[in-house]
Design an enzyme around this catalytic site. Structure first.
Site, PDB file in Angstrom:
ATOM      1  N   HIS A 244       0.791  -1.154  -0.121  1.00  0.00           N
ATOM      2  CA  HIS A 244      -0.107   0.009   0.095  1.00  0.00           C
ATOM      3  C   HIS A 244       0.688   1.342  -0.144  1.00  0.00           C
ATOM      4  O   HIS A 244       0.818   2.084  -0.839  1.00  0.00           O
ATOM      5  CB  HIS A 244      -0.899  -0.048   1.323  1.00  0.00           C
TER       6      HIS A 244
HETATM    7  O1  RIB Z   1      -5.033  -0.107   4.415  1.00  0.00           O
HETATM    8  C1  RIB Z   1      -3.684  -0.094   4.440  1.00  0.00           C
HETATM    9  C2  RIB Z   1      -3.122   0.987   5.392  1.00  0.00           C
HETATM   10  O2  RIB Z   1      -3.574   0.700   6.659  1.00  0.00           O
HETATM   11  C3  RIB Z   1      -1.705   1.098   5.088  1.00  0.00           C
HETATM   12  O3  RIB Z   1      -1.099   2.597   5.320  1.00  0.00           O
HETATM   13  C4  RIB Z   1      -1.058   0.271   6.360  1.00  0.00           C
HETATM   14  O4  RIB Z   1       0.103   0.591   6.534  1.00  0.00           O
HETATM   15  C5  RIB Z   1      -2.452   0.577   7.238  1.00  0.00           C
HETATM   16  O5  RIB Z   1      -1.730   1.739   7.879  1.00  0.00           O
END
Ligand code: RIB
Ligand code: CA
Length: 314
Positions: A244
């Site tokens: 992500h």
């Molecule tokens: O949904 C993914 C996000 O939530 C990313 O930033 C992960 O690190 C968590 O913080």
């Protein structure tokens, strides 16, 4: 040669946050990291603040200043994600406790002071976790909002739905009121939702290429991602888990990797069923103000080529 882009990374490390920070460390010619601000999210603030410093020391970057911020959302109890990231938030490799100190200034005040002292339009905010710190800064000092060059954030989802609930992505779900402040502020937003990040799977072959770099940071990163992805591989049955947070830094380095459009995005803060949902008007069916560039597509091979090439430089 243009001057490096000035950035602040606001983060809740998290293994994928670590990958984003390492990508920035591998790109000093393009990015000048003014500071890292930590926020409660994946794990409580004490751990996200610990983890940010561990990542700096792992990459021999004790020069980077780390500022602790909000220990809970603006209007709700904190929800964390140890089930994904492990009890430390950086489970996977064995890493030493940090030696470098936290800065004494609060993260929110660091964000405000930096935006006031740097030339208007020269600082980019990169948010990798709940938007609590930035929302608090905007509320405390609205004069800084027009001074932000761009706010590039990982968060939300639309055709892809949610991950922490069927409707909501974790970063928005943890602090929907903060997200509402940001999306209503007028700051130029680039949004990296699950629709993009779920196309970026850290497959076995990609992790093999990362491991072949052979350095301590690369080895630790592979161990982090092998731990981090186990939850999503089990959930989605995919070859590797979605990466992500590095999308935020990759956008600054190679925006052409991503495709999206300028849309209206609203945040659900009332309904218990859909709280934290990002309601993206992708087809422009409303006349609501278009307040974010929402990315939907990405060149996955190009993204991982960039990640691995830059990791090798650390
Ligand atoms: O949904 C993914 C996000 O939530 C990313 O930033 C992960 O690190 C968590 O913080
Ligand atoms: Ca994160």
């Amino acid at each position: 040669m243009t001057a490096p882009r000035k950035i602040i990374i606001d983060t809740d490390p998290g293994q994928d946050d670590a990958a984003a920070i390492m990508l920035a460390f591998g790109s000093p010619a393009e990015l000048e990291l003014l500071g890292i601000t930590t926020v409660a999210g994946n794990v409580p603030l004490t751990l996200t603040s610990r983890n940010a410093r561990i990542i700096c020391e792992l990459c021999d970057r004790r020069d980077v200043r780390v500022f602790a911020g909000a220990d809970k959302p603006v209007a709700r109890k904190l929800v964390t994600a140890e089930h994904v990231h492990g009890k430390t938030g950086l489970d996977g490799p064995t890493l030493d406790e940090p030696v470098m100190p936290l800065q004494t200034q609060h993260a929110v005040d660091f964000i405000i002071d930096t935006l006031r002292s740097e030339a208007a339009g020269t600082v980019t905010l990169c948010t990798l976790g709940p938007l609590t710190n930035v929302a608090l800064a905007f509320q405390k000092a609205p004069d800084i909002i027009p001074r932000v060059a761009e706010l590039v954030m990982m968060g939300g989802g639309f055709f892809e739905g949610g991950n922490i609930t069927p409707a909501a992505e974790f970063n928005i779900y943890v602090d929907p009121e903060a997200a509402e402040v940001i999306f209503g502020s007028g700051v130029p937003i680039v949004m990296m939702p699950l629709d993009v990040t779920h196309r970026l799977l850290a497959s076995k072959d990609r992790l093999r290429r990362m491991a072949a770099i052979g350095t301590a940071p690369a080895k630790a990163m592979v161990e982090m991602l092998e731990f981090f992805e186990r939850f999503d591989v089990e959930k989605y049955g995919s070859d590797g888990g979605p990466l992500h947070d590095p999308t935020v830094v990759a956008y600054l380095l190679k925006p052409e990797l991503f495709q999206g459009r300028h849309c209206n995005v609203e945040i659900e803060t009332k309904s218990e069923l859909t709280v934290g949902m990002t309601v993206v008007d992708w087809w422009h069916v409303t006349s609501r103000k278009r307040n974010a560039t929402v990315m939907r597509f990405v060149d996955a091979d190009g993204f991982f080529d960039l990640l691995i090439e830059r990791f090798a430089r650390i």
